[in-house]
Design a protein around this motif. Structure first.
Motif, PDB file in Angstrom:
ATOM      1  N   GLY A   1       9.942  -0.237  -1.133  1.00 35.89           N
ATOM      2  CA  GLY A   1       8.745   0.501  -1.548  1.00 35.89           C
ATOM      3  C   GLY A   1       8.551   1.660  -0.589  1.00 35.89           C
ATOM      4  N   CYS A   2       7.697   2.609  -0.960  1.00 34.55           N
ATOM      5  CA  CYS A   2       7.402   3.710  -0.015  1.00 34.55           C
ATOM      6  C   CYS A   2       6.851   3.117   1.270  1.00 34.55           C
ATOM      7  CB  CYS A   2       6.386   4.665  -0.627  1.00 34.55           C
ATOM      8  SG  CYS A   2       6.919   5.400  -2.180  1.00 34.55           S
ATOM      9  N   SER A   3       5.962   2.131   1.132  1.00 34.84           N
ATOM     10  CA  SER A   3       5.365   1.450   2.290  1.00 34.84           C
ATOM     11  C   SER A   3       6.441   0.771   3.143  1.00 34.84           C
ATOM     12  CB  SER A   3       4.369   0.408   1.795  1.00 34.84           C
ATOM     13  OG  SER A   3       4.901  -0.234   0.647  1.00 34.84           O
ATOM     14  N   ALA A   4       7.378   0.113   2.472  1.00 40.83           N
ATOM     15  CA  ALA A   4       8.409  -0.662   3.173  1.00 40.83           C
ATOM     16  C   ALA A   4       9.320   0.227   4.014  1.00 40.83           C
ATOM     17  CB  ALA A   4       9.220  -1.457   2.164  1.00 40.83           C
TER      18      ALA A   4
ATOM     19  N   GLY B   1       2.547  -4.058  -4.432  1.00 42.98           N
ATOM     20  CA  GLY B   1       3.518  -4.677  -5.335  1.00 42.98           C
ATOM     21  C   GLY B   1       4.412  -5.633  -4.571  1.00 42.98           C
ATOM     22  N   ASP B   2       4.944  -5.152  -3.476  1.00 49.63           N
ATOM     23  CA  ASP B   2       5.820  -5.941  -2.612  1.00 49.63           C
ATOM     24  C   ASP B   2       5.134  -7.246  -2.173  1.00 49.63           C
ATOM     25  OD1 ASP B   2       8.308  -5.960  -1.356  1.00 49.63           O
ATOM     26  OD2 ASP B   2       7.585  -4.947   0.446  1.00 49.63           O
ATOM     27  N   ALA B   3       3.870  -7.138  -1.781  1.00 52.47           N
ATOM     28  CA  ALA B   3       3.149  -8.300  -1.233  1.00 52.47           C
ATOM     29  C   ALA B   3       2.654  -9.239  -2.313  1.00 52.47           C
ATOM     30  CB  ALA B   3       1.954  -7.827  -0.393  1.00 52.47           C
TER      31      ALA B   3
ATOM     32  N   TYR C   1       2.639   1.053  -7.976  1.00 51.59           N
ATOM     33  CA  TYR C   1       4.023   1.083  -7.500  1.00 51.59           C
ATOM     34  C   TYR C   1       4.370   2.551  -7.251  1.00 51.59           C
ATOM     35  CZ  TYR C   1       4.918  -3.665  -9.465  1.00 51.59           C
ATOM     36  OH  TYR C   1       4.909  -5.003  -9.768  1.00 51.59           O
ATOM     37  N   GLY C   2       4.267   2.975  -6.012  1.00 55.27           N
ATOM     38  CA  GLY C   2       4.519   4.385  -5.701  1.00 55.27           C
ATOM     39  C   GLY C   2       5.985   4.749  -5.864  1.00 55.27           C
ATOM     40  N   MET C   3       6.849   3.987  -5.220  1.00 61.02           N
ATOM     41  CA  MET C   3       8.267   4.362  -5.132  1.00 61.02           C
ATOM     42  C   MET C   3       8.941   4.509  -6.498  1.00 61.02           C
ATOM     43  SD  MET C   3      11.304   2.781  -2.860  1.00 61.02           S
ATOM     44  CE  MET C   3      11.247   4.014  -1.572  1.00 61.02           C
TER      45      MET C   3
HETATM   46  C1  LIG Z   1      14.090  -7.194  -7.213  1.00 65.51           C
HETATM   47  C2  LIG Z   1      13.574  -5.806  -7.424  1.00 65.51           C
HETATM   48  N1  LIG Z   1      12.732  -5.563  -8.438  1.00 65.51           N
HETATM   49  C3  LIG Z   1      12.228  -4.330  -8.607  1.00 65.51           C
HETATM   50  C4  LIG Z   1      12.597  -3.316  -7.776  1.00 65.51           C
HETATM   51  C5  LIG Z   1      12.069  -1.927  -7.998  1.00 65.51           C
HETATM   52  N2  LIG Z   1      11.013  -1.576  -7.092  1.00 65.51           N
HETATM   53  C6  LIG Z   1      11.289  -0.950  -5.930  1.00 65.51           C
HETATM   54  S1  LIG Z   1       9.911  -0.615  -5.043  1.00 65.51           S
HETATM   55  C7  LIG Z   1       8.931  -1.280  -6.260  1.00 65.51           C
HETATM   56  C8  LIG Z   1       7.428  -1.317  -6.156  1.00 65.51           C
HETATM   57  C9  LIG Z   1       6.862  -0.478  -5.074  1.00 65.51           C
HETATM   58  O1  LIG Z   1       5.468  -0.613  -5.038  1.00 65.51           O
HETATM   59  P1  LIG Z   1       4.726  -1.179  -3.778  1.00 65.51           P
HETATM   60  O2  LIG Z   1       5.364  -2.401  -3.266  1.00 65.51           O
HETATM   61  O3  LIG Z   1       3.283  -1.316  -4.128  1.00 65.51           O
HETATM   62  O4  LIG Z   1       4.939  -0.052  -2.662  1.00 65.51           O
HETATM   63  P2  LIG Z   1       4.637   1.504  -2.658  1.00 65.51           P
HETATM   64  O5  LIG Z   1       5.906   2.161  -3.098  1.00 65.51           O
HETATM   65  O6  LIG Z   1       3.493   1.774  -3.597  1.00 65.51           O
HETATM   66  O7  LIG Z   1       4.294   1.789  -1.248  1.00 65.51           O
HETATM   67  C10 LIG Z   1       9.679  -1.782  -7.316  1.00 65.51           C
HETATM   68  C11 LIG Z   1       9.120  -2.414  -8.525  1.00 65.51           C
HETATM   69  C12 LIG Z   1      13.476  -3.613  -6.709  1.00 65.51           C
HETATM   70  N3  LIG Z   1      13.842  -2.682  -5.811  1.00 65.51           N
HETATM   71  N4  LIG Z   1      13.953  -4.856  -6.569  1.00 65.51           N
END
Ligand SMILES: Cc1ncc(C[n+]2csc(CCOP(=O)(O)OP(=O)(O)O)c2C)c(N)n1
Ligand code: SF4
Length: 274
Positions: A55-58, A99-101, A129-131
């Motif tokens: 994710g962008c956060s990750a 989303g991740d959490a 889900y930003g990324m």
């Molecule tokens: C097993 C798996 N499912 C789906 C994805 C696609 N994916 C990557 S990041 C993400 C969600 C990101 O949203 P969030 O965790 O809220 O972080 P943000 O980018 O908003 O900081 C998804 C669905 C993935 N990489 N791996």
């Protein structure tokens, strides 16, 4: 609060810069508060392990000069649990998007909280889900817009504080990127706490959530964090219960920590063998 000079560059992995975040993304502010918290606590960076998912956060785990594991979406807490179990003396910090959490990683989240394992979880909640382009998450809430909900969302949201508390986290706090100094303090308290600690930080995604929900640019979104949140127990809540509370909701240092409990099992097993 006295002005303090920080030297966080030492805690950053500069070779990974420039970062990937859009202009105005709240996640950089969270990174700033986290690094300042680590500096204020005078932690040895070689004793910190950051695990993150996707994710962008990750991506934050790439930018810190700690041991870091950039793992798979939703599994950051599972990896952190393994590391903590093998090396209980290390500090485990796990930044996650909403989303991740709490979507794909929701099961790991509630069970890490239930075990009360000594890990600091930072939920960077931008309600989207930003990324992957702005799909709605379990934190988006009802009647919002997302790329996967062009009319409006019909899903209710989780409350991160309530779910953490109900699942057994022994330290639970909430703040926002507008309150960056408060964030430093809460992250410091969470890291110092022995047990599963959660800090939810509302962190703007102007690119997807802000644009789709007409919340304006990053500065506007942060103004909203200022206007729409209040310190815990504020009198303003009586007039407007929709305001979001900030502060420390759970702080239970007495709750038995999982690795310490497991040490007892090991001792009993050894005695049994003798
Ligand atoms: C097993 C798996 N499912 C789906 C994805 C696609 N994916 C990557 S990041 C993400 C969600 C990101 O949203 P969030 O965790 O809220 O972080 P943000 O980018 O908003 O900081 C998804 C669905 C993935 N990489 N791996
Ligand atoms: S898409 Fe959103 S969460 Fe991702 S970097 Fe851009 S503003 Fe931040």
């Amino acid at each position: 609060m006295p002005k303090k000079e920080y030297n966080v560059k030492n805690l950053m992995r500069e070779r990974f810069f420039p970062h990937i975040w859009c202009p105005g993304c709240g996640h950089g502010i969270v990174l700033g508060s986290l690094l300042r918290a680590v500096e204020e606590l005078e932690l040895d960076p070689t004793e910190i392990v950051m695990t993150s998912g996707i994710g962008c956060s990750a991506r934050i785990s790439g930018y810190v000069n700690f041991h870091s594991l950039h793992t798979i979406h939703g599994r950051a807490l599972a990896f952190a649990t393994g590391v903590k179990f093998a090396r209980p003396q290390l500090n485990l910090i796990v930044p996650m998007g909403d989303g991740d959490a709490l979507a794909i990683g929701g099961n790991h989240f509630i069970h890490a909280a239930r075990r009360n394992i000594d890990i600091t979880a930072i939920v960077m909640n931008n309600r989207i889900y930003g990324m992957t382009g702005g799909q709605f998450s379990p934190l988006t809430g009802y009647d919002k817009k997302a790329t996967t909900a062009p009319y409006f969302t019909i899903d209710n949201e989780f409350d991160v504080v309530k779910i953490s508390k109900a699942a057994g986290a022994s330290f639970v706090a909430r703040t926002t990127t507008f309150h960056a100094v408060e964030s430093i303090d809460l992250i410091k308290r969470a890291i110092s706490h022995k047990g599963f600690s959660v800090v939810e930080i509302l962190s703007q995604c102007p690119t997807h959530y802000g644009r789709k929900n007409k919340e304006g640019d990053a500065a506007n979104m942060m103004e909203l964090y200022k206007e729409r949140t209040v310190p815990m127990g504020s009198k303003k809540l009586e007039k407007d219960p929709s305001l979001i509370e900030r502060g420390v909701f759970v702080d239970n240092p007495q709750a038995p920590e999982y690795c310490e409990q497991y040490e007892k099992v090991i001792k009993s097993a050894r005695k049994g063998r003798a």
